[in-house]
Each structure stands twice: as C-alpha cells, then as structure tokens.
Design a protein around this motif. Structure first.
Motif, PDB file in Angstrom:
ATOM      1  N   ARG A  88       3.978  10.339  -9.722  1.00 40.80           N
ATOM      2  CA  ARG A  88       3.731   9.987 -11.131  1.00 40.80           C
ATOM      3  C   ARG A  88       3.862  11.177 -12.084  1.00 40.80           C
ATOM      4  N   ASP A  89       3.686  12.421 -11.578  1.00 38.93           N
ATOM      5  CA  ASP A  89       3.798  13.589 -12.453  1.00 38.93           C
ATOM      6  C   ASP A  89       5.200  14.171 -12.477  1.00 38.93           C
ATOM      7  N   VAL A  90       6.128  13.523 -11.772  1.00 39.87           N
ATOM      8  CA  VAL A  90       7.513  13.991 -11.747  1.00 39.87           C
ATOM      9  C   VAL A  90       8.310  13.155 -12.737  1.00 39.87           C
ATOM     10  N   PRO A  91       8.812  13.784 -13.820  1.00 45.83           N
ATOM     11  CA  PRO A  91       9.507  12.992 -14.849  1.00 45.83           C
ATOM     12  C   PRO A  91      10.799  12.335 -14.362  1.00 45.83           C
ATOM     13  N   GLY A  92      11.539  13.051 -13.550  1.00 48.35           N
ATOM     14  CA  GLY A  92      12.798  12.495 -13.046  1.00 48.35           C
ATOM     15  C   GLY A  92      12.923  12.778 -11.559  1.00 48.35           C
ATOM     16  N   ARG A 146       0.830  -1.208   0.000  1.00 46.12           N
ATOM     17  CA  ARG A 146       0.000   0.000   0.000  1.00 46.12           C
ATOM     18  C   ARG A 146       0.864   1.258   0.000  1.00 46.12           C
ATOM     19  N   LEU A 147       1.943   1.253   0.792  1.00 46.95           N
ATOM     20  CA  LEU A 147       2.831   2.405   0.832  1.00 46.95           C
ATOM     21  C   LEU A 147       3.544   2.623  -0.505  1.00 46.95           C
ATOM     22  N   THR A 148       3.951   1.527  -1.141  1.00 50.49           N
ATOM     23  CA  THR A 148       4.605   1.625  -2.446  1.00 50.49           C
ATOM     24  C   THR A 148       3.662   2.212  -3.486  1.00 50.49           C
ATOM     25  N   GLU A 149       2.416   1.748  -3.469  1.00 51.17           N
ATOM     26  CA  GLU A 149       1.411   2.257  -4.407  1.00 51.17           C
ATOM     27  C   GLU A 149       1.133   3.741  -4.163  1.00 51.17           C
ATOM     28  N   ARG A 150       1.049   4.134  -2.900  1.00 47.35           N
ATOM     29  CA  ARG A 150       0.808   5.533  -2.555  1.00 47.35           C
ATOM     30  C   ARG A 150       1.966   6.402  -3.027  1.00 47.35           C
ATOM     31  N   GLY A 151       3.204   5.916  -2.855  1.00 49.94           N
ATOM     32  CA  GLY A 151       4.364   6.673  -3.291  1.00 49.94           C
ATOM     33  C   GLY A 151       4.416   6.824  -4.799  1.00 49.94           C
ATOM     34  N   ALA A 152       4.055   5.752  -5.509  1.00 47.17           N
ATOM     35  CA  ALA A 152       4.064   5.801  -6.969  1.00 47.17           C
ATOM     36  C   ALA A 152       3.069   6.837  -7.485  1.00 47.17           C
ATOM     37  N   LYS A 153       1.888   6.920  -6.850  1.00 47.89           N
ATOM     38  CA  LYS A 153       0.887   7.904  -7.267  1.00 47.89           C
ATOM     39  C   LYS A 153       1.372   9.320  -6.986  1.00 47.89           C
ATOM     40  N   ALA A 154       2.034   9.513  -5.859  1.00 52.22           N
ATOM     41  CA  ALA A 154       2.495  10.847  -5.491  1.00 52.22           C
ATOM     42  C   ALA A 154       3.575  11.360  -6.431  1.00 52.22           C
ATOM     43  N   SER A 189      15.104  11.905  -9.197  1.00 56.36           N
ATOM     44  CA  SER A 189      16.426  12.312  -8.686  1.00 56.36           C
ATOM     45  C   SER A 189      16.772  13.719  -9.128  1.00 56.36           C
ATOM     46  N   ALA A 190      16.427  14.087 -10.354  1.00 53.63           N
ATOM     47  CA  ALA A 190      16.693  15.442 -10.841  1.00 53.63           C
ATOM     48  C   ALA A 190      15.867  16.454 -10.067  1.00 53.63           C
ATOM     49  N   TRP A 191      14.642  16.089  -9.731  1.00 50.91           N
ATOM     50  CA  TRP A 191      13.754  16.984  -8.976  1.00 50.91           C
ATOM     51  C   TRP A 191      14.314  17.245  -7.574  1.00 50.91           C
ATOM     52  N   VAL A 192      14.832  16.182  -6.947  1.00 51.51           N
ATOM     53  CA  VAL A 192      15.422  16.329  -5.617  1.00 51.51           C
ATOM     54  C   VAL A 192      16.687  17.178  -5.689  1.00 51.51           C
ATOM     55  N   ASP A 193      17.506  16.962  -6.734  1.00 51.53           N
ATOM     56  CA  ASP A 193      18.733  17.753  -6.887  1.00 51.53           C
ATOM     57  C   ASP A 193      18.405  19.229  -7.079  1.00 51.53           C
ATOM     58  N   ALA A 194      17.326  19.526  -7.816  1.00 54.83           N
ATOM     59  CA  ALA A 194      16.918  20.908  -8.030  1.00 54.83           C
ATOM     60  C   ALA A 194      16.505  21.556  -6.726  1.00 54.83           C
TER      61      ALA A 194
END
Length: 255
Positions: A238-242, A228-236, A244-249
């Motif tokens: 899903r609109d972020v293309p990358g 359930r946690l994995t599924e919730r994380g995937a949905k959260a 790791s790049a988003w976190v680096d930004a």
C-alpha cells in the motif's frame, strides 16, 4: 554399416547342467530371449523385432539374428566392444547389460556374449565391470510425491504403486500398519505420498522407496484463503505508489 547378423550367447550351469538348445529351463530361455529382444529394439523403433528372424544355434545357448542394418544398434554394439562404460548407451540396452553384469557376479555365474562380423567380441563375466559413471550418484531423500495410486497391498511384500503425472510408475514398500491405519480409500485416486528413497541426481530415478504415510492435500481452490492472501498482499504494497516501477528499479531497468 552394412547389414550383419548378431550372435548372442549364454553360458550357465546353475541347474546342474550346461544350458543348450537341447536342454534349458523355460524361465532361463524366456528371460534370455526377452533380454535379446530389448537389446535389439532399444528404446526406439529402429529394429522391428516382430518381423526379425532368429535361429537357436549351438553355443551353450545362442540366438543368432538375420542380418540387421540399424545405425543406432551398431553404434551401441561398438561402444560395448570398446569400453565397459555404459554412459551414452541406449537406456533399454544399458539396463540389459547392467542386469547381465549382476547375473554374472551372482551365484549363477552366467557368462553372456555378443559376436558379429567386424566387431570385437563382447563378453560379460564375473571379471568384467560394465557400469555407468552415474550408477553410484545416489542420495537419500525424503519427499512428497503426488500421483495416482494404482496398486496397494500384497501378501508377502506390502507396497503401493504410484503413477506420477509423467507416467512413471514408482513402487514403494510399506509397513502393514500404514495401510491399516489409513481410513481413506486411495486406490485409483490422486494422493500425496510421503516417501523416503534413494534418488539418482543424474538419471532422476528413485529406488528402494519406502512409504512413510499419506498426506491430505487440497485439490480445489480455497476462496477464503485466496482472499486472505490478496488482502495481505494489498497491505504490504500500500505504501508503494507504482508496483511495476518499483520492481523495475530493483532490477536496474532504465525508465
């Protein structure tokens, strides 16, 4: 410092007579000898008390050692001779001096002394105030502790003993009803205990701990919950293309 003998003395008359090598209650002699041993040995192995020779000499009750050459021991003795502050003292030696100070202020009114050549005499009396600055830094907390329950019950004092992962053993008092209402046999098993206690923010020790109850905790992986946690994380995400790049930004990292 060259090897020097140490003389430890105890003056007390709570039994109706002054203690001496000729007459002393066994419990008093045993406790005093144990305290002297702890003072000499401290937390480490610098002084081998098993091979150390001592003599019981006239004082009121006095124990004199053979000459000792132990830099750590003598450093602590010099600190005791120069200040009533116990901060920085070997933990075991500090506990002994704190205990002696309490006994000196109790109804027994004991007087303890430490004497050595070249050392100002150390006396612990009702008028002294040997203490550490962190001694009063206690706060009331309510916490969950996970550990092995190694003892439960008691006739007069009802308590449990919890051994934490680092080996620390914490006694916690309890009401009989807490144990009576508990349907699980927790002895010698890992349990999650909810306690209320005083906590020292410097030494990280607990005191006057009281057991409020046991809480059930999951020790094994719950596969369904993980899914359930994995599924919730995937949905959260899903609109972020990358990711790791988003976190680096966000961190301001250069690409």
């Amino acid at each position: 410092m060259d090897a020097q003998p140490l003389l430890f003395t105890l003056e007390e008359d709570s039994s109706g007579y002054e203690v001496s090598p000729q007459r002393v209650p066994m419990a008093v002699l045993r406790a005093f000898a144990k305290d002297v041993e702890d003072l000499l040995r401290g937390d480490g192995t610098e002084v081998d008390v098993s091979a150390l020779e001592v003599s019981i000499v006239t004082g009121s009750l006095a124990i004199q050692t053979a000459p000792i050459a132990a830099p750590g021991l003598w450093r602590d003795m010099r600190q005791l001779a120069s200040s009533e502050r116990l901060d920085g003292l070997d933990k075991k030696r500090r506990e002994v001096i704190e205990r002696w100070q309490k006994l000196a202020r109790s109804a027994r009114r004991c007087v303890f002394g430490i004497t050595a050549p070249g050392l100002a005499q150390v006396r612990v009396t009702v008028a002294t105030d040997f203490h550490a600055d962190d001694a009063d830094q206690w706060v009331l907390v309510e916490r969950y502790l996970q550990g092995e329950i190694v003892e439960m019950g008691g006739l007069k004092k009802v308590n449990a003993h919890i051994r934490l992962q680092d080996g620390t053993l914490i006694p916690v008092e309890s009401e009989r009803e807490v144990f009576r209402a508990d349907k699980v046999n927790r002895l010698y098993k890992i349990a999650m205990a909810r306690i209320r206690a005083e906590y020292n923010v410097v030494t990280r020790k607990y005191r006057n701990a009281r057991l409020l109850g046991f809480e059930e905790h999951q020790q094994t992986l719950d596969e369904a919950q993980l899914a359930r946690l994995t599924e919730r994380g995937a949905k959260a995400w899903r609109d972020v293309p990358g990711a790791s790049a988003w976190v680096d930004a966000l961190r301001g990292s250069a690409t």
